[in-house]
Every structure is written in C-alpha cells, then in structure tokens.
Enzyme design. Structure first.
Site, PDB file in Angstrom:
ATOM      1  N   SER A  48      -1.908 -10.392   3.144  1.00  0.00           N
ATOM      2  CA  SER A  48      -1.877  -8.960   3.944  1.00  0.00           C
ATOM      3  C   SER A  48      -1.443  -9.289   5.223  1.00  0.00           C
ATOM      4  O   SER A  48      -1.933  -9.975   6.123  1.00  0.00           O
ATOM      5  CB  SER A  48      -3.325  -8.382   4.060  1.00  0.00           C
ATOM      6  OG  SER A  48      -2.950  -7.350   4.819  1.00  0.00           O
ATOM      7  N   ASP A  88       0.755  -1.271  -0.063  1.00  0.00           N
ATOM      8  CA  ASP A  88       0.016  -0.066  -0.049  1.00  0.00           C
ATOM      9  C   ASP A  88       0.924   1.303   0.022  1.00  0.00           C
ATOM     10  O   ASP A  88       0.705   2.280  -0.959  1.00  0.00           O
ATOM     11  CB  ASP A  88      -0.988  -0.049   1.279  1.00  0.00           C
ATOM     12  CG  ASP A  88      -1.801  -1.118   1.198  1.00  0.00           C
ATOM     13  OD1 ASP A  88      -2.278  -1.702   0.051  1.00  0.00           O
ATOM     14  OD2 ASP A  88      -2.215  -1.541   2.190  1.00  0.00           O
ATOM     15  N   ASP A 115      -7.299  -0.378  11.148  1.00  0.00           N
ATOM     16  CA  ASP A 115      -5.930   0.648  11.430  1.00  0.00           C
ATOM     17  C   ASP A 115      -6.303   2.091  10.985  1.00  0.00           C
ATOM     18  O   ASP A 115      -5.774   2.872  11.474  1.00  0.00           O
ATOM     19  CB  ASP A 115      -4.925   0.104  10.561  1.00  0.00           C
ATOM     20  CG  ASP A 115      -4.182  -1.080  11.460  1.00  0.00           C
ATOM     21  OD1 ASP A 115      -4.601  -1.383  12.471  1.00  0.00           O
ATOM     22  OD2 ASP A 115      -3.368  -1.938  11.013  1.00  0.00           O
ATOM     23  N   ARG A 173      -0.175   0.670  16.839  1.00  0.00           N
ATOM     24  CA  ARG A 173      -0.461   2.082  16.132  1.00  0.00           C
ATOM     25  C   ARG A 173      -0.561   2.996  16.850  1.00  0.00           C
ATOM     26  O   ARG A 173       0.119   4.054  16.325  1.00  0.00           O
ATOM     27  CB  ARG A 173      -2.026   1.859  15.187  1.00  0.00           C
ATOM     28  CG  ARG A 173      -2.093   0.600  14.452  1.00  0.00           C
ATOM     29  CD  ARG A 173      -0.996   1.015  13.565  1.00  0.00           C
ATOM     30  NE  ARG A 173      -1.086  -0.059  12.333  1.00  0.00           N
ATOM     31  CZ  ARG A 173      -0.083  -1.098  11.908  1.00  0.00           C
ATOM     32  NH1 ARG A 173       1.028  -0.869  12.502  1.00  0.00           N
ATOM     33  NH2 ARG A 173      -0.184  -1.625  10.962  1.00  0.00           N
TER      34      ARG A 173
END
Length: 413
Positions: free
Chosen positions: A179, A18, A127, A98
């Site tokens: 992923s 990404d 996320d 995160r």
C-alpha cells in the site's frame, strides 16, 4: 442517505487499487449513477500516466486532473517546515496532501451539482478522517460514500480479484502489492512483509525504493548543498533561485542519490491502532534539517523553546485531520511571526544517509562570537555571573536552610 437519490457522485480518484475498482462498484451498487473522477496532482509523477483513459474505460463520465503541486507545497508543506511540525519522526507527507485534495474535490462536487462524494480510504486508516473532515469544511452537508465501510471485500487480495473479474487494469500484482502513497514530498510503504516489525525493509531490493537509494548504495563521496531561506521559506539551492516545485524536486534528487530521508517507524494512528510505515522523504528531510539549523542562530531562547511546543501541537493537528480549524490557523499565524528574521544560508554535507551541518549564516544572527569566545574578550565581565548565580539559586538556598533548621533531610538525599 437514500441510494435512490444518488445520481451523480464525485470520486476522489488516484487510479490505485482502491479507487480503480470503486468506479464499477459505485455503478453496480448506486443505481448506475454517473461517476465523475477527480485526481489531485500533488506531484505523484508517473502515477498520473494514462489516468484519464483508465477512468473513462472503467465507467467514469469524465475526470478532472487538478494540478495542486505548487499550492500543496507553498500553503501546506512549507508552513509545516517553518513550524518544525513532525509527528513521531514522520514528516507528514500524506497528512499535508489530503487537505488541498479534499478541498478541491469539494469545490468540484458543488460546481457539478453532485449528490455525494466518494473516497477509497479504508476504515482502518487516518485518511478517511482527513478527507471527510476537510470535505465538511467546504461542503458541510454533502453525503459521503466510503465503500470500505459498505462492501463485502475484506482484503487487498479480494480487491485484486474484483478488479480482474471486472477487467480493471492494475499496475500492481499480488507480489508487489504494498500500500503506497506518493507525492512530490514523500512516498510511503505499508503492508506485506512490513506488517511484521521484525522484518527489515528491503531497501536494497530493486524497485522497493523509488525516490532514492539506500545509504549502503549511496556514493562514498559526500555532496554539499546550500539552501537559502527568506523568512523561513526556502527560495534557493546552491545560489540558484527556484520556485517551490523546482526546489523540492532538486532536493529530492540530491537527497535520494545520497540515501537521505528514509524512515521506518511504528506510529500511533488516529483511529487507535499502531501501524508500521516506511517512508522516503529525501528533499523534505533536508529542508527540515536546514531550517532547524538556521533557527538555532535566528531565534531567541524563549521563542525557540515555546515554538517547539507549538510545533508538536501543529503536527498532531495535521496528522489528526484538524488542518481547517481555528487553532491551526492561529498556530500558523504565530509561526509566521517567529519567522521574521529566519533568513540566511545553511550548508549541509550529505553522506550515506547522514545530514551533517557544514555552516550557517544570517544577517539576523543572534550568535555573537565576541560574547561566546573562550579567548580573552572585552564585552563580557565574568564577575557578573556571581551575582546572577546568587539570585538564581536563592530559592534553593532558602529551602536548604529551612530543612536544616527543622532537621529534615537535604533534598536529593
């Protein structure tokens, strides 16, 4: 947000599929803006190799690679372990990571005078919420660009095609395009054959597992490990004092070699859908287990039972992007107060994916062998239990007498 005003963008950059294509995409769609890449190192190891060269080659003006591993473990993961925070069996590997990454990105964006922050999270995932709420806590008025909510690309297949058309090098191909999210605490796998819950994960396929082996491939001989905790914080393995990074790395090695910490679940995402994930958390699984065992002798009943309720709430807050909130802060303070006497040693036997309690001790243990023994003792008068039962059962007795007096059925009939 007026695109004409976006001249400098700070990008949350991992070097994965990404974010690799986002650099050229930003320059194409945001007036050839300057892109500053920021990568938070939370222990993803080999994934950081060549990251600087790749970012610059694909159009970034510069890149920050921030080592957040120690902070990640000490300020986010270990408080979660102390709390016993687990979300639907998931040990929160991505959810813990995160907040510190987003916090540092926000700080750099402010220092760089950026016009916006960009991330590569999809519109289907958790996320995007975790990044954006954490950014709002430190840069509340910073515009956020989320390409997955803007661009025409609809799948990872199309992303790969875009990368190939723009000469963006990738470490994956169409056949190995899971992923993944990796840090020192865990590795997650999603997508491809895992999207069908009927498909068994390919644990024994070479290259699928990265942090260890399947239980079937683990040794036929058990491994013993002893972990020492000080006020709920792990500080030593097998008598050797270690810092957080060294300790988790050591337990990852031991756990991985014995097939510990594999989890295959369909979880309830924050955005409303169910999603299947396969997780590797070898060292983390050991720490959660060991800490839980130690608390069985160090916490009183009422504290332990209430703390379990709080742990569930903290897990939900962490999973649901609410780390930087007053409630999370308050819960963490409560948890710290419960850990005052959670000090001691826990021995576990690791064998083919199993963690077996092999001993626990603490100078603050509430377990009294003289009190609990089935042999003769001089500290417990068993006659006392009769009065206790009479008082404890009094409401049931009164209820039964009332129902009998009024011709009602006994409860349970």
């Amino acid at each position: 947000m007026d695109k004409k005003n976006i001249k400098k963008v700070v990008l949350a950059y991992s070097g994965g599929l990404d974010t690799s294509i986002i650099i050229p995409w930003l320059k194409e769609n945001y007036n050839n803006c300057e892109v500053i890449a920021v990568s938070g190192n939370v222990g993803q190891a080999s994934e950081l190799e060549g990251l600087e060269e790749k970012a610059i080659a694909t159009g970034a003006s510069k890149i920050y690679i921030e080592d957040l591993t120690k902070e990640f473990l000490e300020d986010y993961v270990f408080p979660g372990v102390k709390a016993g925070a687990i979300y639907e069996e998931y040990l929160l590997g991505t959810a813990f990571a995160r907040p510190p990454i987003a916090k540092r990105i926000a700080e750099i964006a402010i220092a760089e005078g950026a016009d916006a922050i960009c991330h590569g999270c999809t519109g289907k995932g958790n996320d995007q919420v975790r990044f954006e709420l954490a950014i709002k806590a430190f840069a509340p008025n910073m515009p956020i660009i989320a390409p997955w909510r803007e661009w025409e690309l609809k799948s990872r297949e199309e992303e790969i095609a875009y990368a190939e058309a723009h000469n963006v090098p990738l470490k994956i191909n169409r056949e190995t395009n899971y992923s993944k999210d990796k840090n020192i605490w865990h590795l997650s796998h999603e997508g491809l054959d895992l999207e069908d819950p009927m498909n068994e994960p390919l644990y024994n396929k070479e290259g699928f597992l990265e942090m260890g082996v399947s239980p079937e491939m683990a040794p036929d001989k058990p491994t013993y490990v002893t972990i020492h905790f000080e006020k709920g914080v792990p500080t030593a393995v097998d008598g050797v004092e270690m810092g957080a990074v060294e300790l988790v790395t050591k337990l990852n090695e031991l756990g991985g070699a014995n097939g510990i910490g594999l989890l295959d679940i369909v979880e309830n995402r924050l955005v409303g859908m169910k999603c299947r994930g396969v997780y590797e958390t070898p060292g983390g699984a050991i720490l959660y287990k060991a800490h839980s065992v130690l608390e069985t002798i160090c916490l009183d009943k009422e504290t332990a039972h209430y703390k379990a309720l709080v742990a569930q709430k903290l897990a939900e807050l962490t999973y649901n992007a609410q780390w930087y909130t007053p409630l999370t802060k308050a819960i963490l303070a409560f948890v710290d107060s419960t850990q005052e006497t959670v000090t001691g040693d826990v021995k576990l036997k690791l064998y083919k994916g199993n963690m077996i309690n092999a001993g626990v001790c603490s100078p603050y243990s509430l377990y009294d062998a003289d009190m609990a023994t089935f042999d003769e003792d001089e500290v417990y008068d068993q006659k006392d239990s009769a009065g206790f039962i009479n008082l404890y059962g009094l409401p049931i007795k009164v209820m039964a007498n009332m129902r009998e007096k009024n011709g009602l059925d006994k409860l349970g009939e």
